[in-house]
Design a protein around this motif. Sequence first.
Motif, PDB file in Angstrom:
ATOM      1  N   THR A   1     -23.116   5.874   0.281  1.00  0.00           N
ATOM      2  CA  THR A   1     -22.519   4.575  -0.220  1.00  0.00           C
ATOM      3  C   THR A   1     -21.155   4.849   0.034  1.00  0.00           C
ATOM      4  N   GLY A   2     -20.215   4.333  -0.693  1.00  0.00           N
ATOM      5  CA  GLY A   2     -18.818   4.575  -0.544  1.00  0.00           C
ATOM      6  C   GLY A   2     -18.148   5.921  -0.384  1.00  0.00           C
ATOM      7  N   ILE A   3     -17.826   6.518   0.613  1.00  0.00           N
ATOM      8  CA  ILE A   3     -17.489   7.919   0.400  1.00  0.00           C
ATOM      9  C   ILE A   3     -15.909   7.910   0.035  1.00  0.00           C
TER      10      ILE A   3
ATOM     11  N   SER B   1     -16.615   0.852 -11.766  1.00  0.00           N
ATOM     12  CA  SER B   1     -16.107  -0.283 -10.777  1.00  0.00           C
ATOM     13  C   SER B   1     -15.242   0.630  -9.540  1.00  0.00           C
ATOM     14  N   TYR B   2     -15.051  -0.081  -8.566  1.00  0.00           N
ATOM     15  CA  TYR B   2     -14.405   0.469  -7.578  1.00  0.00           C
ATOM     16  C   TYR B   2     -12.719   0.810  -8.090  1.00  0.00           C
ATOM     17  N   GLU B   3     -12.340  -0.126  -8.809  1.00  0.00           N
ATOM     18  CA  GLU B   3     -10.970   0.459  -9.251  1.00  0.00           C
ATOM     19  C   GLU B   3     -10.874   1.279 -10.277  1.00  0.00           C
ATOM     20  N   ASP B   4     -11.732   1.475 -11.037  1.00  0.00           N
ATOM     21  CA  ASP B   4     -11.942   2.371 -12.104  1.00  0.00           C
ATOM     22  C   ASP B   4     -12.194   3.926 -11.560  1.00  0.00           C
TER      23      ASP B   4
ATOM     24  N   ALA C   1     -16.069  -9.580  -2.149  1.00  0.00           N
ATOM     25  CA  ALA C   1     -17.373 -10.085  -2.290  1.00  0.00           C
ATOM     26  C   ALA C   1     -18.053  -8.483  -2.702  1.00  0.00           C
ATOM     27  N   MET C   2     -17.650  -7.655  -1.615  1.00  0.00           N
ATOM     28  CA  MET C   2     -17.985  -6.245  -1.922  1.00  0.00           C
ATOM     29  C   MET C   2     -17.994  -5.702  -3.372  1.00  0.00           C
ATOM     30  N   ALA C   3     -16.409  -5.571  -3.514  1.00  0.00           N
ATOM     31  CA  ALA C   3     -15.989  -5.192  -4.868  1.00  0.00           C
ATOM     32  C   ALA C   3     -16.328  -5.877  -6.046  1.00  0.00           C
TER      33      ALA C   3
ATOM     34  N   LEU D   1     -16.795   2.688  14.380  1.00  0.00           N
ATOM     35  CA  LEU D   1     -15.568   1.628  14.068  1.00  0.00           C
ATOM     36  C   LEU D   1     -15.941   1.103  12.379  1.00  0.00           C
ATOM     37  N   VAL D   2     -15.043   1.577  11.567  1.00  0.00           N
ATOM     38  CA  VAL D   2     -15.280   1.220  10.085  1.00  0.00           C
ATOM     39  C   VAL D   2     -14.381   0.151   9.777  1.00  0.00           C
ATOM     40  N   ASP D   3     -14.566  -1.203  10.015  1.00  0.00           N
ATOM     41  CA  ASP D   3     -13.663  -2.171   9.719  1.00  0.00           C
ATOM     42  C   ASP D   3     -14.021  -3.280   9.109  1.00  0.00           C
TER      43      ASP D   3
ATOM     44  N   GLN E   1      -8.726   7.092   3.657  1.00  0.00           N
ATOM     45  CA  GLN E   1      -7.840   6.409   3.957  1.00  0.00           C
ATOM     46  C   GLN E   1      -7.563   5.462   2.860  1.00  0.00           C
ATOM     47  N   ILE E   2      -8.593   4.776   2.598  1.00  0.00           N
ATOM     48  CA  ILE E   2      -8.367   3.480   1.544  1.00  0.00           C
ATOM     49  C   ILE E   2      -7.870   3.963   0.172  1.00  0.00           C
ATOM     50  N   MET E   3      -8.110   5.166  -0.264  1.00  0.00           N
ATOM     51  CA  MET E   3      -7.717   5.805  -1.194  1.00  0.00           C
ATOM     52  C   MET E   3      -6.309   6.205  -1.153  1.00  0.00           C
TER      53      MET E   3
ATOM     54  N   PRO F   1     -19.346  -8.450  10.813  1.00  0.00           N
ATOM     55  CA  PRO F   1     -19.725  -7.612  12.018  1.00  0.00           C
ATOM     56  C   PRO F   1     -20.074  -6.268  11.675  1.00  0.00           C
ATOM     57  N   TYR F   2     -19.264  -5.729  10.688  1.00  0.00           N
ATOM     58  CA  TYR F   2     -19.498  -4.143  10.366  1.00  0.00           C
ATOM     59  C   TYR F   2     -21.023  -4.003   9.900  1.00  0.00           C
ATOM     60  N   PRO F   3     -21.296  -4.366   8.656  1.00  0.00           N
ATOM     61  CA  PRO F   3     -22.796  -4.260   8.376  1.00  0.00           C
ATOM     62  C   PRO F   3     -23.748  -4.681   9.365  1.00  0.00           C
TER      63      PRO F   3
ATOM     64  N   SER G   1     -25.583   6.222   9.026  1.00  0.00           N
ATOM     65  CA  SER G   1     -25.730   4.877   8.787  1.00  0.00           C
ATOM     66  C   SER G   1     -24.870   4.406   7.620  1.00  0.00           C
ATOM     67  N   SER G   2     -24.914   3.672   6.876  1.00  0.00           N
ATOM     68  CA  SER G   2     -24.481   3.185   5.707  1.00  0.00           C
ATOM     69  C   SER G   2     -25.230   2.336   4.709  1.00  0.00           C
ATOM     70  N   MET G   3     -24.782   2.441   3.372  1.00  0.00           N
ATOM     71  CA  MET G   3     -25.623   1.575   2.215  1.00  0.00           C
ATOM     72  C   MET G   3     -25.524  -0.067   2.692  1.00  0.00           C
ATOM     73  N   GLU G   4     -24.505  -0.140   3.546  1.00  0.00           N
ATOM     74  CA  GLU G   4     -24.045  -1.516   3.852  1.00  0.00           C
ATOM     75  C   GLU G   4     -25.120  -2.013   4.850  1.00  0.00           C
ATOM     76  N   VAL G   5     -26.209  -1.315   5.435  1.00  0.00           N
ATOM     77  CA  VAL G   5     -27.046  -1.751   6.155  1.00  0.00           C
ATOM     78  C   VAL G   5     -28.137  -2.637   5.212  1.00  0.00           C
TER      79      VAL G   5
HETATM   80  C1  LIG Z   1     -10.130  -6.833  -4.290  1.00  0.00           C
HETATM   81  C2  LIG Z   1      -9.563  -5.443  -4.154  1.00  0.00           C
HETATM   82  C3  LIG Z   1      -8.462  -5.376  -5.665  1.00  0.00           C
HETATM   83  O1  LIG Z   1      -8.264  -4.112  -5.804  1.00  0.00           O
HETATM   84  C4  LIG Z   1     -10.608  -4.188  -4.104  1.00  0.00           C
HETATM   85  C5  LIG Z   1     -10.931  -4.153  -2.702  1.00  0.00           C
HETATM   86  C6  LIG Z   1     -11.591  -2.781  -2.392  1.00  0.00           C
HETATM   87  C7  LIG Z   1     -12.485  -2.882  -1.355  1.00  0.00           C
HETATM   88  C8  LIG Z   1     -11.278  -2.610  -0.212  1.00  0.00           C
HETATM   89  C9  LIG Z   1     -13.501  -1.916  -1.081  1.00  0.00           C
HETATM   90  C10 LIG Z   1     -14.670  -2.102  -2.368  1.00  0.00           C
HETATM   91  C11 LIG Z   1     -15.836  -1.832  -1.905  1.00  0.00           C
HETATM   92  C12 LIG Z   1     -15.476  -0.939  -0.210  1.00  0.00           C
HETATM   93  C13 LIG Z   1     -16.656  -0.660   0.657  1.00  0.00           C
HETATM   94  C14 LIG Z   1     -17.895   0.034  -0.181  1.00  0.00           C
HETATM   95  O2  LIG Z   1     -17.481   1.287  -0.508  1.00  0.00           O
HETATM   96  C15 LIG Z   1     -18.915   0.306   0.972  1.00  0.00           C
HETATM   97  C16 LIG Z   1     -18.462   0.773   2.497  1.00  0.00           C
HETATM   98  C17 LIG Z   1     -19.205   1.237   3.227  1.00  0.00           C
HETATM   99  C18 LIG Z   1     -18.865   1.584   4.444  1.00  0.00           C
HETATM  100  O3  LIG Z   1     -19.872   1.938   5.261  1.00  0.00           O
HETATM  101  C19 LIG Z   1     -17.687   1.606   5.066  1.00  0.00           C
HETATM  102  C20 LIG Z   1     -16.584   1.245   3.822  1.00  0.00           C
HETATM  103  C21 LIG Z   1     -17.060   0.158   3.037  1.00  0.00           C
HETATM  104  C22 LIG Z   1     -17.578  -1.338   3.532  1.00  0.00           C
HETATM  105  C23 LIG Z   1     -15.917   0.207   1.824  1.00  0.00           C
HETATM  106  C24 LIG Z   1     -14.617  -0.402   2.397  1.00  0.00           C
HETATM  107  C25 LIG Z   1     -13.813  -0.800   1.231  1.00  0.00           C
HETATM  108  C26 LIG Z   1     -14.312  -1.625   0.278  1.00  0.00           C
HETATM  109  C27 LIG Z   1     -14.782  -3.152   0.786  1.00  0.00           C
END
Ligand SMILES: C[C@@H](CO)CCC[C@@H](C)[C@H]1CC[C@H]2[C@@H]3[C@H](O)CC4=CC(=O)CC[C@]4(C)[C@H]3CC[C@]12C
Length: 369
Positions: A192-194, A267-270, A325-327, A89-91, A200-202, A158-160, A128-132
């Motif tokens: 890392t982020g796939i 950056s995530y957005e770029d 915080a992630m972004a 569950l990736v949430d 779906q997020i794209m 909960p996810y990481p 697994s995930s980089m989030e570990v």
């Molecule tokens: C603040 C927003 C303004 O545009 C941008 C929000 C972006 C976030 C939704 C993503 C930023 C980083 C992503 C995560 C990252 O790529 C690592 C991940 C690894 C995983 O195992 C699952 C997905 C994710 C948590 C990924 C999820 C989306 C972001 C938090």
Amino acid sequence: MADSAQAQKLVYLVTGGCGFLGEHVVRMLLQQEPQLRELRIFDLHLGPWLEELKTGPVQVTAIQGDVTQAHEVAAAVAGAHVVIHTAGLVDVFGKTSPETIHEVNVQGTRNVIEACVQTGTRFLVYTSSMEVVGPNIKGQPFYRGNENTPYEAVHRHPYPCSKALAEQLVLEANGRKVLGGLPLVTCALRPTGIYGEGHQIMRDFYHQGLRLGGRLFRAIPASVEHGRVYVGNVAWMHVLVARELEHRAALMGGQVYFCYDNSPYKSYEDFNMEFLGPCGLRLVGTRPLLPYWLLVFLAALNVLLQWLLRPLLLYAPLLNPYTLAMANTTFTVSTDKARRHFGYEPPFSWEESRTRTIRWVQAMEGSAQ
Ligand SMILES: C[C@@H](CO)CCC[C@@H](C)[C@H]1CC[C@H]2[C@@H]3[C@H](O)CC4=CC(=O)CC[C@]4(C)[C@H]3CC[C@]12C
Ligand SMILES: NC(=O)C1=CN([C@@H]2O[C@H](COP(=O)(O)OP(=O)(O)OC[C@H]3O[C@@H](n4cnc5c(N)ncnc54)[C@H](O)[C@@H]3O)[C@@H](O)[C@H]2O)C=CC1
């Protein structure tokens, strides 16, 4: 597994085989694993596209099942040589309860391990995930790190937390005796982020941009770097690990590998704009348009709204304190461990990964019109 006596003798099971990554792993196995006799695809929700795979030379068995149900997992695993466990569950948006995330990601993984032990399956590859590792709750940067880079991996979300616990279970299971007395060989891959076709997020960002008149607004400084990896390369690493685990059990068993390729650090957005830009979207602003404190406030407000609205509807926007915080935290991987241990080279170049992803977004655009 390269034994010619074993040609077309192997049975593989892919859990979560109908998910974003799982579908790529399934298709990659059918294209690239000549020793495959049967491919079992286990998922809570089976996709209609599975039907087209059933006409090929490999027996494709679709199994609708739930990883939290030990008996369903054991029945699917019985007789498989290799299990690739991608189901999860990736949430990170609060769509599901922490208990459910734990149940699926941790108990589900425990069920997969026990099924291997009870039925005699010897090779287990875990997604697994980089989030570990991170980013951690302090938002400390991880800059060009590898599997040995020291980093304070402390999580609350909960996810990481669930991915870290599940990974630990998988690694600790390495060496356990399976039915028949031989040792289980396990290994964990940390993408890392796939990104890529089916992400779906794209899709969400693209539709958000269309709703905003073809614009997205910069919220994160361009200087914050993320490591991203193309889904086809992640799938290939899974296929290669599954193939090599038997012959390199002593080296690879109980190991973790970051999943990486040559995608640029941005950056995530770029990074998203590499695909959304050619599809007509524009990222407005060279700097974040809102001050960070306001984003923090809006993210907290979203949490409150999610809680207030929960009895009526599911409100799960992209922005919350965790995703912000992630972004906003640099997390980039630079390693060659997978190349050294099992000869991994990403088959898709950055240019090809980019082109394929753009084509997919464009096709979505076509279907939206
Ligand atoms: C603040 C927003 C303004 O545009 C941008 C929000 C972006 C976030 C939704 C993503 C930023 C980083 C992503 C995560 C990252 O790529 C690592 C991940 C690894 C995983 O195992 C699952 C997905 C994710 C948590 C990924 C999820 C989306 C972001 C938090
Ligand atoms: N998307 C990403 O950026 C990253 C994902 N990962 C990991 O990769 C794996 C796959 O992720 P994605 O493909 O992105 O997610 P996804 O949600 O597209 O795929 C997960 C699949 O697991 C299935 N599933 C969920 N609960 C299940 C259950 N109880 N029983 C059986 N199947 C169940 C879903 O139906 C889905 O098909 C996950 O383990 C995730 O943690 C790791 C790093 C990055």
